[in-house]
Design an enzyme around this catalytic site. Structure first.
Site, PDB file in Angstrom:
ATOM      1  CE1 TYR A 268     -15.789  -4.820   3.209  1.00  0.00           C
ATOM      2  CE2 TYR A 268     -14.315  -3.034   3.853  1.00  0.00           C
ATOM      3  CZ  TYR A 268     -14.519  -4.281   3.264  1.00  0.00           C
ATOM      4  OH  TYR A 268     -13.464  -4.975   2.764  1.00  0.00           O
TER       5      TYR A 268
ATOM      6  CG  HIS B 112      -6.312 -11.217   3.363  1.00  0.00           C
ATOM      7  ND1 HIS B 112      -7.382 -12.048   3.571  1.00  0.00           N
ATOM      8  CD2 HIS B 112      -6.805 -10.128   2.736  1.00  0.00           C
ATOM      9  CE1 HIS B 112      -8.480 -11.486   3.085  1.00  0.00           C
ATOM     10  NE2 HIS B 112      -8.162 -10.316   2.570  1.00  0.00           N
TER      11      HIS B 112
ATOM     12  CG  ASN C  29      -7.979  -2.010   3.514  1.00  0.00           C
ATOM     13  OD1 ASN C  29      -7.557  -1.460   2.514  1.00  0.00           O
ATOM     14  ND2 ASN C  29      -9.125  -2.657   3.538  1.00  0.00           N
TER      15      ASN C  29
ATOM     16  CE1 TYR D 248      24.599  19.144 -26.967  1.00  0.00           C
ATOM     17  CE2 TYR D 248      22.815  17.564 -27.198  1.00  0.00           C
ATOM     18  CZ  TYR D 248      23.474  18.685 -27.642  1.00  0.00           C
ATOM     19  OH  TYR D 248      23.021  19.347 -28.733  1.00  0.00           O
TER      20      TYR D 248
ATOM     21  NE  ARG E 277      27.558  22.211 -24.874  1.00  0.00           N
ATOM     22  CZ  ARG E 277      27.051  22.256 -26.110  1.00  0.00           C
ATOM     23  NH1 ARG E 277      26.063  23.076 -26.407  1.00  0.00           N
ATOM     24  NH2 ARG E 277      27.538  21.467 -27.058  1.00  0.00           N
TER      25      ARG E 277
ATOM     26  CG  PHE F  51      -7.979   0.905   0.174  1.00  0.00           C
ATOM     27  CD1 PHE F  51      -8.016   0.587  -1.160  1.00  0.00           C
ATOM     28  CD2 PHE F  51      -9.167   1.214   0.828  1.00  0.00           C
ATOM     29  CE1 PHE F  51      -9.219   0.551  -1.847  1.00  0.00           C
ATOM     30  CE2 PHE F  51     -10.374   1.169   0.140  1.00  0.00           C
ATOM     31  CZ  PHE F  51     -10.393   0.839  -1.204  1.00  0.00           C
TER      32      PHE F  51
ATOM     33  CD  GLU G 177     -10.489  -5.465  -3.420  1.00  0.00           C
ATOM     34  OE1 GLU G 177      -9.378  -5.992  -3.567  1.00  0.00           O
ATOM     35  OE2 GLU G 177     -11.157  -5.539  -2.365  1.00  0.00           O
TER      36      GLU G 177
HETATM   37  C1  LIG Z   1      -9.755  -2.784   2.049  1.00  0.00           C
HETATM   38  O1  LIG Z   1     -10.790  -1.874   1.817  1.00  0.00           O
HETATM   39  C2  LIG Z   1     -11.405  -1.961   0.547  1.00  0.00           C
HETATM   40  C3  LIG Z   1     -12.496  -0.957   0.473  1.00  0.00           C
HETATM   41  O2  LIG Z   1     -13.519  -1.259   1.322  1.00  0.00           O
HETATM   42  C4  LIG Z   1     -11.948  -3.305   0.263  1.00  0.00           C
HETATM   43  O3  LIG Z   1     -12.442  -3.363  -1.061  1.00  0.00           O
HETATM   44  C5  LIG Z   1     -10.884  -4.304   0.478  1.00  0.00           C
HETATM   45  O4  LIG Z   1     -11.426  -5.566   0.324  1.00  0.00           O
HETATM   46  C6  LIG Z   1     -10.351  -4.138   1.872  1.00  0.00           C
HETATM   47  N1  LIG Z   1      -9.412  -5.145   2.192  1.00  0.00           N
HETATM   48  C7  LIG Z   1      -9.812  -6.277   2.680  1.00  0.00           C
HETATM   49  C8  LIG Z   1      -8.795  -7.213   3.121  1.00  0.00           C
HETATM   50  O5  LIG Z   1     -10.956  -6.541   2.811  1.00  0.00           O
END
Ligand SMILES: *[C@@H]1O[C@H](CO)[C@@H](O)[C@H](O)[C@H]1NC(C)=O
Ligand SMILES: *[C@@H]1O[C@H](CO)[C@@H](O)[C@H](O)[C@H]1NC(C)=O
Ligand SMILES: *[C@@H]1O[C@H](CO)[C@@H](O)[C@H](O)[C@H]1NC(C)=O
Length: 609
Positions: A130, A160, A273, A361, A364, A410, A495
């Site tokens: 990944y 992004h 990340n 208060y 005090r 993260f 997420e």
């Molecule tokens: C950062 O890591 C998380 C976990 O793998 C993932 O879900 C998320 O998409 C990641 N960020 C990006 C930009 O892919």
């Protein structure tokens, strides 16, 4: 020293105080304002010097800042060494100023090289991991061919870059930049040495990308703000440098003789990340919060004098009977500023027989309220410091076991929650300050001229300054609603829980701005009240604060443009000079009263205060 050991020593220390104190506190410490007990001393001097370890604890007690990380800053060479383990919030604030460059120790570079070898091997062997050769977020199961890996990084970053709103100040963007480098220095990210050297070179020349402040949910890391940082280094977007000012990022890099960075496989994700937006702002927040809390004790002491409060409630036995660290620390600071054998006060002596037994208060209960604020700030500082030295990207590369592991570091819930607490803790200091301001301007409560002005009616004095204080406290009450109790599912449900920590951090800073102004207004009022009590004077430390303010802001003898005074007083608070001014007096008190050996290296002192 372990926490447990500290607690045990603290306990023994208090017991020894109680035993030693037998005489004076119980009998002599009776009257209003403790007239007879200029005697804080009488017996205090008889404390004798406790054994050395206790002394040191007590010395820590007056400030009690956690200093468990070693010092990364070389003041003389203006360099901060980042290894991913030892960065402190004060170092990061320093890095934000632009006066410091970054250096990585040689061992760190070795780890970084090894970590990249693992990533390169995965790519060569065409294994699927990944973030290395897959799509991102809910595209995680899409495999990307080796020829497209560099293109993947570019597309990741530009897509992004979805941040909106006011850009971060240069200082804050620089802090975030430096913090990202510290995380990469841990050697868990698999960034290549070549890319990291280019990144540090850009930092060293103070080339700072424009980073919009809104648009992070603080869970897959602060994706949008970190992408703007990463994009700037690619030459995309706007950038600032001392040499060029603001400009097109590629032009700014070129004029600083720096090449554009082309991210290799995984490096894009490695840059974005993580929680560095929340945590960089959080580092500034904890540093300012500490400064606010220390100075709030001093200003509360000044108002206590101005309102001719008693000091009975500061009795050490009373606080030892409820041994919260912050409460006892604040009580000790207040004792060291108000009337004592070391620090006489004409104002205090003038009302020694007034017959008032206890105050409201907001006077005090200062130790009880400021105490938990201090303890909260210390707790948050610890979380933020750990977070600053944590690997928060994903996946992580472990060189010892030759593994790439995917997880959830993260996720920003840690800094998010802690900065929500910070806002609540510091707000309370402002809230208590406003209560004392009401007492100061209210003739019925203060016994001073209404609104602290002579010729009332012709002059309005501090009437509207108090309204301003009320408005700011009210604003803070709304800003204290914790943002981390919210969560909105993102990335097609992958997420599904996020921290909203970006907003926790931004609004914590806003609460701090407001509390700094609140303390500034209270400082103005308290100094004015002291002037109205003239020719009587306060204790030497509090008189020194009065004189400090009067160097730049004159007595209110006739109505004038109030906001100028508030601005000047706010600058005084922000500079931290109120605390620095009383420090030698506090030390003098401790030396004389408790016979405490404050032997701590001067440089270390400078760091802690
Ligand atoms: C950062 O890591 C998380 C976990 O793998 C993932 O879900 C998320 O998409 C990641 N960020 C990006 C930009 O892919
Ligand atoms: C950044 O500056 C420091 C201090 O001058 C220097 O030691 C370091 O090598 C520089 N790093 C890069 C990559 O330019
Ligand atoms: C930035 O500068 C480069 C090179 O001069 C140019 O190609 C590009 O169009 C500029 N971008 C913007 C947004 O002005």
């Amino acid at each position: 020293m372990s926490k447990l050991l500290q607690l045990v020593i603290l306990f023994i220390y208090f017991i020894s105080i109680i035993v030693a104190a037998g005489g004076c506190w119980s009998s002599g410490y009776g009257g209003c304002n403790d007239g007879g007990c200029s005697s804080f001393g009488g017996y205090c001097v008889n404390y004798g010097a406790p054994p050395n370890n206790k002394c040191r604890y007590a010395a820590k007690h007056i400030d009690d800042d956690d200093d468990s990380f070693s010092v990364a800053t070389d003041e003389k060479c203006h360099v901060v060494r980042l290894d991913g383990y030892h960065l402190k919030s004060s170092d990061l604030v320093r890095l934000g100023t632009g006066d410091y460059r970054i250096e990585l120790p040689e061992e760190t570079w070795t780890t970084i090289r090894k970590s990249r070898e693992i990533v390169d091997k995965i790519i060569d062997e065409k294994k699927v991991v990944y973030g290395v050769n897959t799509g991102f977020g809910s595209f995680a199961s899409t495999i990307i061919s080796n020829e497209k890996l560099a293109d993947l990084q570019t597309r990741l970053i530009v897509s992004h870059c979805a941040g909106v709103g006011e850009p971060l100040t240069i200082e804050r963007a620089r802090m975030m930049f430096a913090l990202r480098i510290n995380i990469l220095a841990k050697g868990y990210s698999g960034i290549s040495e070549e890319t990291l050297r280019k990144i540090i070179a850009a930092f060293n020349k103070s080339c700072i990308p424009e980073i919009p402040s809104q648009g992070t949910v603080g869970a897959s890391g602060d994706l949008a703000p970190l992408s703007h940082l990463a994009a700037g280094l690619m030459g995309v977007g706007r950038m600032w440098s001392p040499k060029t000012g603001w400009g097109n990022a590629s032009d700014v890099l070129e004029q600083n003789e720096l090449g554009l960075i082309e991210y290799k496989a995984k490096e894009g994700l490695t840059m974005i990340n993580g929680t560095q937006f929340i945590t960089a702002l959080g580092a500034e927040a904890v540093e300012r919060a500490m400064s606010i809390a220390r100075q709030a004790d001093v200003i509360a002491a000044l108002s206590t004098e101005a309102l001719r409060g008693t000091v009975r409630h500061l009795h050490p036995k009373l606080h030892a009977s409820r041994p919260h660290l912050g409460q006892n620390l604040v009580a000790e600071r207040l004792r060291s500023l108000l009337i004592s054998e070391v620090h006489p006060s004409e104002i205090s002596k003038s009302h020694a027989n007034c017959g008032r037994v206890q105050d409201a208060y907001s006077i005090r209960c200062v130790p009880q309220v400021h105490g938990i604020s201090w303890d909260t700030i210390r707790f948050v500082k610890k979380i933020i410091t750990t977070e600053m030295n944590s690997a928060t990207d994903n996946p992580l590369v472990f060189i010892d076991s030759n593994e790439v592991v995917s997880g959830g570091n993260f996720h920003g819930e840690y800094p998010a929650k802690s900065l929500d607490y910070l806002a609540i803790g510091v707000h309370e200091i402002g809230s208590l300050s406003e209560c004392r301001m009401e007492r100061l301007v209210n003739h019925g409560m203060s016994g001073l001229p209404a609104f602290l002005t002579l010729e009332g009616g012709l002059n309005s004095g501090f009437m509207i300054a108090h309204c301003t204080a009320a408005a700011l406290v009210s604003e803070n009450k709304v800003l204290c609603h914790p943002s981390s109790v919210d969560s909105i599912s993102t990335s097609a449900g992958q997420e599904d829980h996020v921290s909203m920590g970006g907003w926790s951090a931004r609004k914590a800073l806003k609460v701090l701005d407001n509390v700094e102004i609140l303390l500034a207004i209270e400082l103005l009022m308290a100094c004015q009240a002291i002037d109205l009590l003239h020719p009587l004077t306060s204790t030497p430390p509090l008189q020194a604060i009065h004189d400090l303010v009067r160097q730049s802001i004159s007595t209110w003898d006739k109505d004038r443009f109030m906001s100028h005074d508030i601005e000047k007083a706010t600058r005084i608070i922000k500079s931290g000079i109120v605390w620095k001014t009383v420090q030698p007096h506090i030390q003098n008190y401790l030396d004389r009263h408790h016979k405490i050996d404050l032997a701590r290296p001067a440089e270390c002192e400078h760091k802690l205060m």
